[in-house]
Design an enzyme around this catalytic site. Structure first.
Site, PDB file in Angstrom:
ATOM      1  N   GLY A   1      -5.350   8.166   2.750  1.00  0.00           N
ATOM      2  CA  GLY A   1      -4.595   7.038   3.288  1.00  0.00           C
ATOM      3  C   GLY A   1      -3.267   7.466   3.888  1.00  0.00           C
ATOM      4  O   GLY A   1      -2.897   8.646   3.870  1.00  0.00           O
ATOM      5  N   GLY A   2      -2.540   6.490   4.410  1.00  0.00           N
ATOM      6  CA  GLY A   2      -1.266   6.782   5.059  1.00  0.00           C
ATOM      7  C   GLY A   2      -0.250   7.387   4.120  1.00  0.00           C
ATOM      8  O   GLY A   2       0.398   8.396   4.445  1.00  0.00           O
ATOM      9  N   GLY A  11      -1.036   8.714   1.123  1.00  0.00           N
ATOM     10  CA  GLY A  11      -1.640   9.896   0.515  1.00  0.00           C
ATOM     11  C   GLY A  11      -1.539  11.136   1.385  1.00  0.00           C
ATOM     12  O   GLY A  11      -1.228  12.231   0.890  1.00  0.00           O
ATOM     13  N   ASP A  17     -10.239  11.041  -2.350  1.00  0.00           N
ATOM     14  CA  ASP A  17     -10.313   9.710  -1.753  1.00  0.00           C
ATOM     15  C   ASP A  17     -11.782   9.371  -1.596  1.00  0.00           C
ATOM     16  O   ASP A  17     -12.624  10.270  -1.484  1.00  0.00           O
ATOM     17  CB  ASP A  17      -9.606   9.674  -0.391  1.00  0.00           C
ATOM     18  CG  ASP A  17      -9.171   8.264   0.000  1.00  0.00           C
ATOM     19  OD1 ASP A  17     -10.051   7.392   0.177  1.00  0.00           O
ATOM     20  OD2 ASP A  17      -7.957   8.031   0.124  1.00  0.00           O
ATOM     21  N   ARG A  40      -0.309  -3.298   2.850  1.00  0.00           N
ATOM     22  CA  ARG A  40       0.146  -4.620   3.281  1.00  0.00           C
ATOM     23  C   ARG A  40      -0.016  -4.792   4.784  1.00  0.00           C
ATOM     24  O   ARG A  40       0.186  -3.884   5.556  1.00  0.00           O
ATOM     25  CB  ARG A  40       1.629  -4.806   2.937  1.00  0.00           C
ATOM     26  CG  ARG A  40       1.886  -5.120   1.502  1.00  0.00           C
ATOM     27  CD  ARG A  40       3.376  -5.145   1.221  1.00  0.00           C
ATOM     28  NE  ARG A  40       4.036  -6.277   1.840  1.00  0.00           N
ATOM     29  CZ  ARG A  40       5.357  -6.422   1.898  1.00  0.00           C
ATOM     30  NH1 ARG A  40       6.148  -5.497   1.402  1.00  0.00           N
ATOM     31  NH2 ARG A  40       5.887  -7.484   2.455  1.00  0.00           N
ATOM     32  N   ILE A  54       1.502   4.399  -7.648  1.00  0.00           N
ATOM     33  CA  ILE A  54       2.143   4.029  -6.395  1.00  0.00           C
ATOM     34  C   ILE A  54       1.518   2.746  -5.846  1.00  0.00           C
ATOM     35  O   ILE A  54       2.172   1.959  -5.164  1.00  0.00           O
ATOM     36  CB  ILE A  54       1.976   5.176  -5.376  1.00  0.00           C
ATOM     37  CG1 ILE A  54       2.654   6.451  -5.896  1.00  0.00           C
ATOM     38  CG2 ILE A  54       2.507   4.795  -3.999  1.00  0.00           C
ATOM     39  CD1 ILE A  54       2.148   7.726  -5.254  1.00  0.00           C
ATOM     40  N   THR A  55       0.244   2.539  -6.152  1.00  0.00           N
ATOM     41  CA  THR A  55      -0.519   1.416  -5.611  1.00  0.00           C
ATOM     42  C   THR A  55       0.118   0.082  -5.985  1.00  0.00           C
ATOM     43  O   THR A  55       0.336  -0.205  -7.164  1.00  0.00           O
ATOM     44  CB  THR A  55      -1.961   1.467  -6.148  1.00  0.00           C
ATOM     45  OG1 THR A  55      -2.521   2.748  -5.863  1.00  0.00           O
ATOM     46  CG2 THR A  55      -2.815   0.380  -5.527  1.00  0.00           C
ATOM     47  N   ARG A 110      15.743   4.048  -0.340  1.00  0.00           N
ATOM     48  CA  ARG A 110      16.217   3.030   0.606  1.00  0.00           C
ATOM     49  C   ARG A 110      17.647   2.626   0.282  1.00  0.00           C
ATOM     50  O   ARG A 110      18.489   2.514   1.182  1.00  0.00           O
ATOM     51  CB  ARG A 110      15.308   1.803   0.549  1.00  0.00           C
ATOM     52  CG  ARG A 110      13.992   1.978   1.271  1.00  0.00           C
ATOM     53  CD  ARG A 110      13.051   0.822   0.979  1.00  0.00           C
ATOM     54  NE  ARG A 110      11.907   0.842   1.884  1.00  0.00           N
ATOM     55  CZ  ARG A 110      10.761   0.218   1.632  1.00  0.00           C
ATOM     56  NH1 ARG A 110      10.598  -0.459   0.494  1.00  0.00           N
ATOM     57  NH2 ARG A 110       9.774   0.272   2.501  1.00  0.00           N
ATOM     58  N   HIS A 128       9.344  -3.645  -8.786  1.00  0.00           N
ATOM     59  CA  HIS A 128       9.129  -3.008  -7.480  1.00  0.00           C
ATOM     60  C   HIS A 128       8.603  -4.002  -6.451  1.00  0.00           C
ATOM     61  O   HIS A 128       7.790  -3.663  -5.613  1.00  0.00           O
ATOM     62  CB  HIS A 128       8.162  -1.822  -7.639  1.00  0.00           C
ATOM     63  CG  HIS A 128       7.950  -1.028  -6.387  1.00  0.00           C
ATOM     64  ND1 HIS A 128       8.979  -0.471  -5.673  1.00  0.00           N
ATOM     65  CD2 HIS A 128       6.806  -0.704  -5.705  1.00  0.00           C
ATOM     66  CE1 HIS A 128       8.483   0.170  -4.613  1.00  0.00           C
ATOM     67  NE2 HIS A 128       7.170   0.039  -4.621  1.00  0.00           N
TER      68      HIS A 128
END
Length: 311
Positions: free
Chosen positions: A10-11, A13, A34, A81, A117-118, A153, A177
């Site tokens: 994924g992006g 990962g 994956d 998202r 992280i998910t 951030r 989070h």
């Protein structure tokens, strides 16, 4: 030292895997998994980068080969998202993915440090804990919700707002989070003062930064690159702790005996067993105390959702 990334195609990962390949200590092993058939190819691609980190990739339904002997497992698998979605909309899909992957961790590498992280992290960490409890291998010092993106951030936005060198800015972020549960402790930043308006605006921007990226990408993705960097920073800190380095501290969403909720993000001292000590987050301003108290119902509901999902 072996680090496994689940969701590696994924992006997040792929960004995370690239950073780990270039930054893990020499002699480390990086294991990528994956469901997508491209994953072994991602590993081959990374294997051409000249660092002393061995990379292997695994695809298909079963992550077990990737998990064997893992010291650290970072889980980024799931859907991302899209515009109009908030992190809780992700729950219906991602909850089952996290449950299934953590069941495999419990069976294959029960002593590994697991970083979730998910999204929605407030909920998926509670799911992971219940799965590990059901398997009889739960150790609260070895399970983490990765909230480092909120930290980086905060540090970036504060440095920009105040014209500081970002390397000199350290911000603790507590709570959870997502949305209002993200609380940067701006009052604690040394040598900087903010007006009430600045605090409110910065806090809101940090809380909504994920949406800022989703909207800017116009349906083409979410915060994958900055999250990859945040996850790499946290994963490397876990490794440094495991290797016995002193004074490795990160904020993370943990089962740390908080007076506020069963899981709460705050600074933790990392070591050879994961969490060596949950650290007090210190004095807060009136604004921060009010924001903390106001978030707790939301945070507790997110946690309950995860517990109920497994039961």
């Amino acid at each position: 030292m072996k680090v496994a990334v689940l969701g590696a195609a994924g992006g997040i990962g792929q960004a995370l895997a690239l950073l780990l390949k270039t930054q893990l200590p020499a002699g480390s092993k990086l294991s990528l998994y994956d469901i997508a058939p491209v994953t072994p190819g991602v590993a081959v691609d990374l294997s051409h980068i000249p660092t002393a980190v061995e990379v292997k990739g695994f695809a298909g339904e079963d992550p077990t080969p990737a998990l064997e002997g893992a010291d650290v497992v970072l889980i980024s698998a799931g859907v991302a998202r899209k515009p109009g979605m908030d992190r809780s909309d992700l729950f219906n899909i991602n909850a089952g993915i996290v449950r299934n992957l953590v069941e495999k961790c419990a069976a294959t590498c029960p002593k590994a440090l697991i970083g979730i992280i998910t999204n929605p992290v407030n909920t998926t960490v509670a799911i992971a804990a219940e799965v590990l409890k059901a398997a009889g291998v739960y150790d609260k010092n070895r399970l983490f919700g990765v909230t480092t993106l909120d930290v980086i951030r905060s540090e970036t936005f504060v440095a920009e707002a105040k014209g500081l060198n970002v390397a000199d800015v350290k911000v603790n972020v507590i709570g959870g989070h997502s949305g209002v549960t993200i609380l940067p402790l701006l009052s604690q930043i040394e040598g900087v003062s903010f007006s009430d308006e600045e605090v409110a605006a910065l806090t809101t921007r940090i809380q909504n930064a994920g949406t800022e990226v989703v909207e800017a990408k116009a349906g083409g993705g979410s915060a994958t690159l900055s999250m990859g960097q945040a996850a790499c920073r946290f994963g490397l800190s876990l490794v440094r702790g495991l290797q016995g380095e002193a004074n490795v501290v990160e904020c993370a969403y943990v089962d740390g005996g908080s007076e506020h909720a069963d899981f709460f993000a705050q600074p933790v001292l990392l070591g050879k067993n994961g969490i060596e000590q949950v650290l007090a987050y210190g004095e807060v301003s009136e604004f921060e105390a009010n924001a903390r108290d106001a978030m707790l119902d939301t945070l507790k509901a997110d946690i309950t959702l995860g517990v109920d999902f497994v039961k």
